[in-house]
Write a protein that holds these residues in place. Structure first.
Motif, PDB file in Angstrom:
ATOM      1  N   LEU A 155       0.799  -1.232   0.000  1.00  0.00           N
ATOM      2  CA  LEU A 155       0.000   0.000   0.000  1.00  0.00           C
ATOM      3  C   LEU A 155       0.828   1.277   0.000  1.00  0.00           C
ATOM      4  O   LEU A 155       0.263   2.374  -0.117  1.00  0.00           O
ATOM      5  N   LYS A 156       2.146   1.151   0.119  1.00  0.00           N
ATOM      6  CA  LYS A 156       3.008   2.329   0.210  1.00  0.00           C
ATOM      7  C   LYS A 156       2.714   3.402  -0.843  1.00  0.00           C
ATOM      8  O   LYS A 156       2.671   4.592  -0.514  1.00  0.00           O
ATOM      9  N   PRO A 157       2.503   3.057  -2.120  1.00  0.00           N
ATOM     10  CA  PRO A 157       2.293   4.114  -3.122  1.00  0.00           C
ATOM     11  C   PRO A 157       1.073   4.985  -2.859  1.00  0.00           C
ATOM     12  O   PRO A 157       0.978   6.097  -3.404  1.00  0.00           O
ATOM     13  N   TYR A 158       0.142   4.499  -2.038  1.00  0.00           N
ATOM     14  CA  TYR A 158      -1.127   5.199  -1.858  1.00  0.00           C
ATOM     15  C   TYR A 158      -1.258   5.886  -0.501  1.00  0.00           C
ATOM     16  O   TYR A 158      -2.120   6.751  -0.326  1.00  0.00           O
ATOM     17  N   ILE A 159      -0.427   5.509   0.475  1.00  0.00           N
ATOM     18  CA  ILE A 159      -0.602   5.997   1.846  1.00  0.00           C
ATOM     19  C   ILE A 159      -0.218   7.471   1.953  1.00  0.00           C
ATOM     20  O   ILE A 159       0.898   7.859   1.624  1.00  0.00           O
ATOM     21  N   ARG A 160      -1.180   8.266   2.436  1.00  0.00           N
ATOM     22  CA  ARG A 160      -0.941   9.691   2.656  1.00  0.00           C
ATOM     23  C   ARG A 160      -1.102  10.084   4.127  1.00  0.00           C
ATOM     24  O   ARG A 160      -0.661  11.156   4.528  1.00  0.00           O
ATOM     25  N   HIS A 161      -1.790   9.231   4.899  1.00  0.00           N
ATOM     26  CA  HIS A 161      -2.157   9.571   6.273  1.00  0.00           C
ATOM     27  C   HIS A 161      -2.283   8.255   7.036  1.00  0.00           C
ATOM     28  O   HIS A 161      -2.628   7.226   6.444  1.00  0.00           O
ATOM     29  N   VAL A 162      -2.002   8.279   8.339  1.00  0.00           N
ATOM     30  CA  VAL A 162      -2.010   7.051   9.126  1.00  0.00           C
ATOM     31  C   VAL A 162      -2.832   7.260  10.397  1.00  0.00           C
ATOM     32  O   VAL A 162      -2.688   8.277  11.080  1.00  0.00           O
ATOM     33  N   HIS A 163      -3.690   6.284  10.710  1.00  0.00           N
ATOM     34  CA  HIS A 163      -4.436   6.273  11.965  1.00  0.00           C
ATOM     35  C   HIS A 163      -3.785   5.276  12.923  1.00  0.00           C
ATOM     36  O   HIS A 163      -3.489   4.138  12.529  1.00  0.00           O
ATOM     37  N   VAL A 164      -3.599   5.708  14.166  1.00  0.00           N
ATOM     38  CA  VAL A 164      -2.958   4.882  15.175  1.00  0.00           C
ATOM     39  C   VAL A 164      -3.888   4.725  16.377  1.00  0.00           C
ATOM     40  O   VAL A 164      -4.446   5.712  16.871  1.00  0.00           O
ATOM     41  N   GLY A 169       4.077  11.851   6.535  1.00  0.00           N
ATOM     42  CA  GLY A 169       2.757  12.367   6.858  1.00  0.00           C
ATOM     43  C   GLY A 169       2.468  12.293   8.344  1.00  0.00           C
ATOM     44  O   GLY A 169       3.346  12.020   9.177  1.00  0.00           O
ATOM     45  N   TYR A 170       1.196  12.499   8.681  1.00  0.00           N
ATOM     46  CA  TYR A 170       0.790  12.508  10.084  1.00  0.00           C
ATOM     47  C   TYR A 170       0.516  11.110  10.616  1.00  0.00           C
ATOM     48  O   TYR A 170      -0.009  10.249   9.908  1.00  0.00           O
ATOM     49  N   TYR A 171       0.880  10.921  11.879  1.00  0.00           N
ATOM     50  CA  TYR A 171       0.470   9.762  12.666  1.00  0.00           C
ATOM     51  C   TYR A 171      -0.663  10.253  13.565  1.00  0.00           C
ATOM     52  O   TYR A 171      -0.419  10.887  14.593  1.00  0.00           O
ATOM     53  N   SER A 172      -1.890   9.979  13.160  1.00  0.00           N
ATOM     54  CA  SER A 172      -3.036  10.575  13.823  1.00  0.00           C
ATOM     55  C   SER A 172      -3.677   9.600  14.807  1.00  0.00           C
ATOM     56  O   SER A 172      -4.057   8.485  14.441  1.00  0.00           O
ATOM     57  N   PHE A 173      -3.799  10.030  16.047  1.00  0.00           N
ATOM     58  CA  PHE A 173      -4.359   9.219  17.123  1.00  0.00           C
ATOM     59  C   PHE A 173      -5.883   9.210  16.994  1.00  0.00           C
ATOM     60  O   PHE A 173      -6.529  10.252  17.075  1.00  0.00           O
ATOM     61  N   GLU A 174      -6.441   8.012  16.822  1.00  0.00           N
ATOM     62  CA  GLU A 174      -7.889   7.883  16.655  1.00  0.00           C
ATOM     63  C   GLU A 174      -8.463   7.119  17.858  1.00  0.00           C
ATOM     64  O   GLU A 174      -8.630   5.897  17.820  1.00  0.00           O
ATOM     65  N   TRP A 175      -8.754   7.844  18.904  1.00  0.00           N
ATOM     66  CA  TRP A 175      -9.341   7.288  20.127  1.00  0.00           C
ATOM     67  C   TRP A 175     -10.854   7.277  19.929  1.00  0.00           C
ATOM     68  O   TRP A 175     -11.487   8.329  19.896  1.00  0.00           O
ATOM     69  N   GLU A 176     -11.464   6.104  19.822  1.00  0.00           N
ATOM     70  CA  GLU A 176     -12.857   6.021  19.374  1.00  0.00           C
ATOM     71  C   GLU A 176     -13.867   6.233  20.514  1.00  0.00           C
ATOM     72  O   GLU A 176     -14.784   5.442  20.722  1.00  0.00           O
TER      73      GLU A 176
END
Length: 303
Positions: free
Chosen positions: A226-235, A271-278
């Motif tokens: 998926l590397k060619p497509y990844i622009r943002h990451v949810h952690v 890009g950003y490592y975005s914290f997604e606390w649900e």
């Protein structure tokens, strides 16, 4: 006493902010990650609280997934008009915080013409808002594999939806991102969708936990595909027991965050490592006052 002008006040604010952030981000290596958090984790917080926490906890950006109970940001008082959106953008920019992503609820799997039009219209409104906010990304969902239509038909609908939205966004600075979410968390299906939807204004959000929990794929292999497509990451992190997961503070669960983050670092992801606390979907998990400030501290272990 010399007069305090707006320019000098901003310089003082910036100096204080630099000092605060240098302290908050100490402990990272020379390549500090870009950290963000999603407002999904703080559904009751005001705009003031969101901004103050972002600054004091050492974040560089905020990802908006609703605000004070309103998921459709285009209906929120902070974003409803061009003037309101401009004021919000300026407030965040003046504190050195980027609005990095807008999380729409738009789903692209629908074949029904009315549902499809409604979802695409929401995504277009979010693209327009993102442009006003100088926000680079808008998130959309794949989202389901309905049993009453073939898988190939569904994948084609999602790809065509992405192309439609990519074309809509091409005159802006906004990129539409498909999140690995719902029933579409397998890398082979995502690759098929994104290969068909190749467009300079289309990309992917890699939700590390979603893909690992739903499909038994090693993060390093997922990243390779998926590397060619990844622009943002949810952690996010969780413990899994009896087939169910319970969200826990970052670094205290079973998610293979180190393998995923090591892959991203090796691939020079910036890009950003975005914290997604649900918190919105799981009100029983820890309060955002505990979880959101903890994330930058926990991320030091991976950098």
């Amino acid at each position: 006493m010399p007069q305090l002008t707006r320019r000098s006040a901003l310089k003082i604010t910036a100096a204080g902010l630099t000092t605060a952030l240098s302290g908050a981000l100490s402990g990272f290596g020379p390549k500090k990650p870009q950290l963000a958090f999603s407002t999904l984790g703080c559904p009751k917080w005001s705009l003031d609280t969101i901004l103050k926490t972002a600054v004091t906890a050492g974040y560089k950006a905020v990802e908006f997934r609703g605000l004070e109970g309103e998921l459709d940001l285009t209906k929120s008082p902070a974003f409803r008009t061009v003037n309101q959106a401009t004021e919000t953008r300026t407030r965040f920019a003046d504190q050195g915080i980027q609005i990095c992503n807008l999380g729409s609820s738009a789903q692209l799997h629908h074949a029904d013409a009315t549902k499809r039009a409604r979802n695409l219209d929401e995504a277009r409104r979010f693209i327009d808002l993102a442009q006003q906010l100088n926000c680079p990304y808008v998130r959309v969902f794949p989202d389901q594999l309905p049993p009453d239509q073939s898988r190939e038909k569904t994948l084609e609908l999602i790809s065509q939806g992405l192309l439609t939205l990519g074309d809509y966004a091409k005159k802006s600075s906004v990129t539409v991102l498909l999140e690995s979410h719902g029933e579409l968390t397998r890398s082979d299906l995502l690759v098929q969708i994104l290969e068909t939807a190749k467009h300079p204004r289309v990309g992917l959000i890699w939700d590390i936990f979603n893909m690992w929990a739903d499909a038994p794929e090693a993060p390093a292999e997922v990243y390779r595909k998926l590397k060619p497509y990844i622009r943002h990451v949810h952690v996010k992190d969780a413990k899994i027991a009896n087939g169910k997961h319970q969200y826990v503070l970052t670094g205290q669960g079973e998610a293979p965050l180190r393998e995923a983050i090591d892959s991203l670092k090796a691939g020079k992801y910036e890009g950003y490592y975005s914290f997604e606390w649900e918190k919105l979907w799981h009100p029983d998990i820890l309060e955002p006052e505990q979880a959101i400030p903890q994330y930058p501290k926990a991320m030091k272990a991976y950098f």
